[in-house]
Write a protein that holds these residues in place. Structure first.
Motif, mmCIF file in Angstrom:
data_model
loop_
_atom_site.group_PDB
_atom_site.id
_atom_site.type_symbol
_atom_site.label_atom_id
_atom_site.label_comp_id
_atom_site.label_asym_id
_atom_site.label_seq_id
_atom_site.Cartn_x
_atom_site.Cartn_y
_atom_site.Cartn_z
ATOM 1 N N MET A 30 -25.593 4.569 29.072
ATOM 2 C CA MET A 30 -25.022 5.857 29.489
ATOM 3 C C MET A 30 -23.545 5.920 29.144
ATOM 4 O O MET A 30 -23.034 6.973 28.738
ATOM 5 C CB MET A 30 -25.210 6.076 31.006
ATOM 6 C CG MET A 30 -26.621 6.463 31.387
ATOM 7 S SD MET A 30 -26.848 6.674 33.135
ATOM 8 C CE MET A 30 -25.815 8.028 33.480
ATOM 9 N N LEU A 31 -22.868 4.824 29.313
ATOM 10 C CA LEU A 31 -21.436 4.815 29.000
ATOM 11 C C LEU A 31 -21.205 4.999 27.506
ATOM 12 O O LEU A 31 -20.236 5.639 27.093
ATOM 13 C CB LEU A 31 -20.792 3.515 29.495
ATOM 14 C CG LEU A 31 -20.648 3.375 31.009
ATOM 15 C CD1 LEU A 31 -20.132 1.986 31.360
ATOM 16 C CD2 LEU A 31 -19.716 4.432 31.559
ATOM 17 N N MET A 32 -22.083 4.446 26.663
ATOM 18 C CA MET A 32 -21.910 4.550 25.212
ATOM 19 C C MET A 32 -22.366 5.911 24.688
ATOM 20 O O MET A 32 -21.695 6.511 23.864
ATOM 21 C CB MET A 32 -22.696 3.440 24.514
ATOM 22 C CG MET A 32 -22.166 2.072 24.840
ATOM 23 S SD MET A 32 -23.061 0.863 23.949
ATOM 24 C CE MET A 32 -21.876 0.472 22.698
ATOM 25 N N LYS A 33 -23.486 6.420 25.188
ATOM 26 C CA LYS A 33 -24.056 7.657 24.664
ATOM 27 C C LYS A 33 -23.602 8.881 25.453
ATOM 28 O O LYS A 33 -23.601 9.986 24.939
ATOM 29 C CB LYS A 33 -25.579 7.600 24.690
ATOM 30 C CG LYS A 33 -26.176 6.572 23.773
ATOM 31 C CD LYS A 33 -27.660 6.637 23.881
ATOM 32 C CE LYS A 33 -28.325 5.588 23.016
ATOM 33 N NZ LYS A 33 -29.759 5.589 23.151
ATOM 34 N N GLY A 34 -23.318 8.731 26.730
ATOM 35 C CA GLY A 34 -23.025 9.865 27.593
ATOM 36 C C GLY A 34 -24.233 10.150 28.475
ATOM 37 O O GLY A 34 -25.328 9.637 28.258
ATOM 38 N N ALA A 35 -24.041 10.967 29.424
ATOM 39 C CA ALA A 35 -25.122 11.270 30.358
ATOM 40 C C ALA A 35 -26.191 12.093 29.675
ATOM 41 O O ALA A 35 -25.906 12.907 28.795
ATOM 42 C CB ALA A 35 -24.566 12.046 31.547
#
Length: 182
Positions: A30-35
């Motif tokens: 989630m931190l790399m791709k986004g929510a």
């Protein structure tokens, strides 16, 4: 589940560690791709549809009423609601009735009783007569009686002193005999 001597275990024993690692991986993604994008579900559309149906029902059921203009309260003449509510209160009537009853008692009820000493009658010397006076709280005479003593017998006749002295001898004897029987 758990024994008193052993640690609390869920499943095979490695379940907690696996779940922690899985959650850590998802958090890193989630931190790399986004929510992830939130998709509108069918429940939102169903809620809107139900609200529209309710509004249509309300519109059909409610009769058409002309809306009156708002008028401010301070433009109307002041009405005292204290006077109106006083007469609707039962306690008010109980208190007023109590005061009236007490006043009536003070005025009409014979509170004080005075009896004159017995003395011989001029027409009938063998009897003694006395008079009773009943006065109210203000000293006004409300009732008077004649008390006739014949030996140890006491006869109360509801005649005033003036009437007793103005009666003839025969009428006095008739009154004594009449009230002796009562």
């Amino acid at each position: 589940m758990a024994d008193k001597d052993k640690r609390f275990n869920v499943g095979d024993g490695g379940d907690i560690d696996r779940n922690i690692q899985k959650l850590q991986r998802e958090l890193d993604e989630m931190l790399m791709k986004g929510a992830p994008k939130i998709k509108k579900s069918d429940s939102d559309e169903e809620v809107k549809r139900i609200k529209l149906e309710e509004e249509e029902r309300e519109e059909v059921k409610s009769p058409v009423v002309q809306e009156s203009r708002y008028t401010s309260v301070y433009n109307k003449p002041a009405e005292s609601s204290d006077g109106i509510s006083l007469f609707r209160n039962r306690k008010f009537y109980i208190i007023v009735f109590g005061i009236v009853a007490f006043g009536f008692t003070l005025i009409k009820a014979p509170v004080f009783r005075y009896t004159t000493p017995a003395r011989h009658d001029n027409d009938l010397p063998e009897i003694e007569i006395g008079f009773r006076y009943y006065n109210n709280i203000f000293g006004q005479q409300t009732k008077n009686e004649t008390v006739v003593y014949i030996g140890q017998e006491k006869i109360v006749i509801p005649i005033s002193m003036e009437r007793w002295y103005n009666l003839e001898k025969e009428k006095k004897l008739i009154a004594i005999e009449y009230y002796r029987k009562k």
